[in-house]
Design a protein around this motif. Structure first.
Motif, PDB file in Angstrom:
ATOM      1  N   MET A   1       0.797  -1.191   0.000  1.00 34.43           N
ATOM      2  CA  MET A   1       0.000   0.000   0.000  1.00 34.43           C
ATOM      3  C   MET A   1       0.846   1.263   0.000  1.00 34.43           C
ATOM      4  SD  MET A   1      -3.462  -0.505   2.185  1.00 34.43           S
ATOM      5  CE  MET A   1      -2.811  -0.654   3.786  1.00 34.43           C
ATOM      6  N   SER A   2       2.147   1.143  -0.086  1.00 35.34           N
ATOM      7  CA  SER A   2       2.994   2.322  -0.041  1.00 35.34           C
ATOM      8  C   SER A   2       2.836   3.195  -1.284  1.00 35.34           C
ATOM      9  CB  SER A   2       4.452   1.920   0.132  1.00 35.34           C
ATOM     10  OG  SER A   2       4.853   1.182  -0.994  1.00 35.34           O
ATOM     11  N   SER A  12      -7.699   2.230   3.200  1.00 34.67           N
ATOM     12  CA  SER A  12      -8.584   1.080   3.439  1.00 34.67           C
ATOM     13  C   SER A  12      -9.906   1.255   2.705  1.00 34.67           C
ATOM     14  CB  SER A  12      -8.837   0.914   4.940  1.00 34.67           C
ATOM     15  OG  SER A  12      -7.623   0.670   5.596  1.00 34.67           O
ATOM     16  N   ARG A  13     -10.445   2.480   2.713  1.00 35.27           N
ATOM     17  CA  ARG A  13     -11.694   2.742   1.975  1.00 35.27           C
ATOM     18  C   ARG A  13     -11.535   2.418   0.493  1.00 35.27           C
ATOM     19  NH1 ARG A  13     -12.828   8.636   4.154  1.00 35.27           N
ATOM     20  NH2 ARG A  13     -13.670   8.142   6.196  1.00 35.27           N
ATOM     21  N   LYS A  14     -10.417   2.849  -0.088  1.00 34.78           N
ATOM     22  CA  LYS A  14     -10.179   2.596  -1.525  1.00 34.78           C
ATOM     23  C   LYS A  14     -10.094   1.108  -1.818  1.00 34.78           C
ATOM     24  CE  LYS A  14      -7.689   6.895  -2.403  1.00 34.78           C
ATOM     25  NZ  LYS A  14      -6.376   7.488  -2.682  1.00 34.78           N
ATOM     26  N   GLY A  18     -12.853  -0.833  -4.048  1.00 37.02           N
ATOM     27  CA  GLY A  18     -12.391  -1.490  -5.277  1.00 37.02           C
ATOM     28  C   GLY A  18     -12.475  -2.991  -5.207  1.00 37.02           C
ATOM     29  N   LEU A  19     -13.019  -3.517  -4.132  1.00 37.46           N
ATOM     30  CA  LEU A  19     -13.192  -4.957  -3.908  1.00 37.46           C
ATOM     31  C   LEU A  19     -11.865  -5.705  -3.893  1.00 37.46           C
ATOM     32  CD1 LEU A  19     -16.303  -5.563  -6.208  1.00 37.46           C
ATOM     33  CD2 LEU A  19     -16.281  -5.152  -3.742  1.00 37.46           C
ATOM     34  N   ALA A  20     -10.808  -5.023  -3.510  1.00 37.45           N
ATOM     35  CA  ALA A  20      -9.503  -5.674  -3.404  1.00 37.45           C
ATOM     36  C   ALA A  20      -9.326  -6.302  -2.037  1.00 37.45           C
ATOM     37  CB  ALA A  20      -8.400  -4.656  -3.648  1.00 37.45           C
ATOM     38  N   LYS A  21     -10.178  -5.875  -1.081  1.00 37.19           N
ATOM     39  CA  LYS A  21     -10.041  -6.367   0.284  1.00 37.19           C
ATOM     40  C   LYS A  21     -11.427  -6.400   0.927  1.00 37.19           C
ATOM     41  CE  LYS A  21      -7.577  -5.283   4.523  1.00 37.19           C
ATOM     42  NZ  LYS A  21      -6.725  -4.390   5.239  1.00 37.19           N
ATOM     43  N   ALA A  22     -11.639  -7.376   1.800  1.00 38.66           N
ATOM     44  CA  ALA A  22     -12.906  -7.438   2.532  1.00 38.66           C
ATOM     45  C   ALA A  22     -12.919  -6.309   3.561  1.00 38.66           C
ATOM     46  CB  ALA A  22     -13.047  -8.785   3.225  1.00 38.66           C
ATOM     47  N   GLU A  23     -14.115  -5.844   3.903  1.00 35.53           N
ATOM     48  CA  GLU A  23     -14.221  -4.723   4.837  1.00 35.53           C
ATOM     49  C   GLU A  23     -13.759  -5.153   6.230  1.00 35.53           C
ATOM     50  OE1 GLU A  23     -17.614  -1.868   6.754  1.00 35.53           O
ATOM     51  OE2 GLU A  23     -17.922  -2.621   4.737  1.00 35.53           O
TER      52      GLU A  23
END
Length: 188
Positions: A1-2, A12-14, A18-23
Motif C-alpha cells: 500500500m505504499s 482502506s476505503r479505496k 475497489g473490492l480488493a479487500k474485505a471490509e
C-alpha cells in the motif's frame, strides 16, 4: 500500500471500494472517529536568518582573520565578536544613525577592544617578568596557536620517540632498496 496516497483510513476505503479487500471490522468505527491528521512539512527547509547576519557577513569580509582568532566557544556564554558587531550596528541604526556610520562606529569599537586586550596581556607579561615569575597564559589566544600548541608535542615526538625512529629507519631502508632496484636491477 505504499504506492497509494493518503492515510490508513483513506487507503482502506479505496481497497474495500475497489473490492480488493474485505471490509475490516474496525473500518466503521474509524470512520465515526477518524485519527488526527498532522500537517506535512514543506519539502525544503528554510534557512534560519537573523537580522544581524547581514552585518556579520560584512564583518568577516572586513576582518577575515577573525574567523580563526575569535573562534566560537561552543560551551561558552560570551557571543563571538562578529555577532556583537552585528548587534551593535542594529542598535545604532535603531537610534537613527545611518548604516555606514553605524558600521564605522562598531568597527572602531571592535578594533579598540582588540587593541585593549593585547595591551592588557602585554602589561601582564611585563609585571610577571618584573616579579621574576613565568608569564601567564594568554587569556585571548588565537585558535591557530592553540591547535599548534596541542600538536607541538607530537611534532617533537617524531625526533625522540624510539618507536617512531625505528619506523623511520625501516622506511628509509625500504626506499633505498626500491631505488637500487630501479637503478641496477631493472634489466630483463
Amino acid at each position: 500500500m505504499s504506492f497509494m496516497k493518503g492515510d490508513l483510513l483513506s487507503r482502506s476505503r479505496k481497497l474495500v471500494k475497489g473490492l480488493a479487500k474485505a471490509e475490516p471490522v474496525w473500518l466503521k468505527a474509524m470512520e465515526k472517529a477518524p485519527p488526527a491528521t498532522f500537517p506535512h512539512a514543506e519539502k525544503k527547509l528554510k534557512p534560519i536568518c537573523l537580522p544581524e547576519d547581514v552585518y556579520i557577513k560584512k564583518f568577516f569580509r572586513k576582518h577575515p582573520e577573525s574567523k580563526h582568532e575569535d573562534a566560537i566557544k561552543i560551551s561558552g556564554f560570551d557571543p563571538p565578536p562578529a555577532r556583537l558587531f552585528g548587534w551593535r550596528v542594529l542598535e545604532l541604526k535603531e537610534q537613527g544613525v545611518s548604516e555606514e556610520e553605524a558600521m564605522a562606529v562598531a568597527d572602531m569599537e571592535y578594533r579598540g577592544e582588540r587593541k585593549a586586550k593585547k595591551k592588557a596581556y602585554s602589561r601582564l607579561k611585563q609585571i610577571a617578568r618584573l616579579q621574576g615569575k613565568k608569564p601567564p597564559p594568554n587569556p585571548y589566544p588565537s585558535a591557530i596557536k592553540e591547535i599548534q600548541a596541542e600538536e607541538r608535542k607530537f611534532v617533537r615526538d617524531r625526533f625522540y620517540n624510539r618507536d617512531i625512529l625505528q619506523i623511520v629507519e625501516k622506511l628509509k631502508e625500504e626506499r633505498q632498496a626500491e631505488l637500487q632496484d630501479r637503478r641496477g636491477g631493472g634489466g630483463w
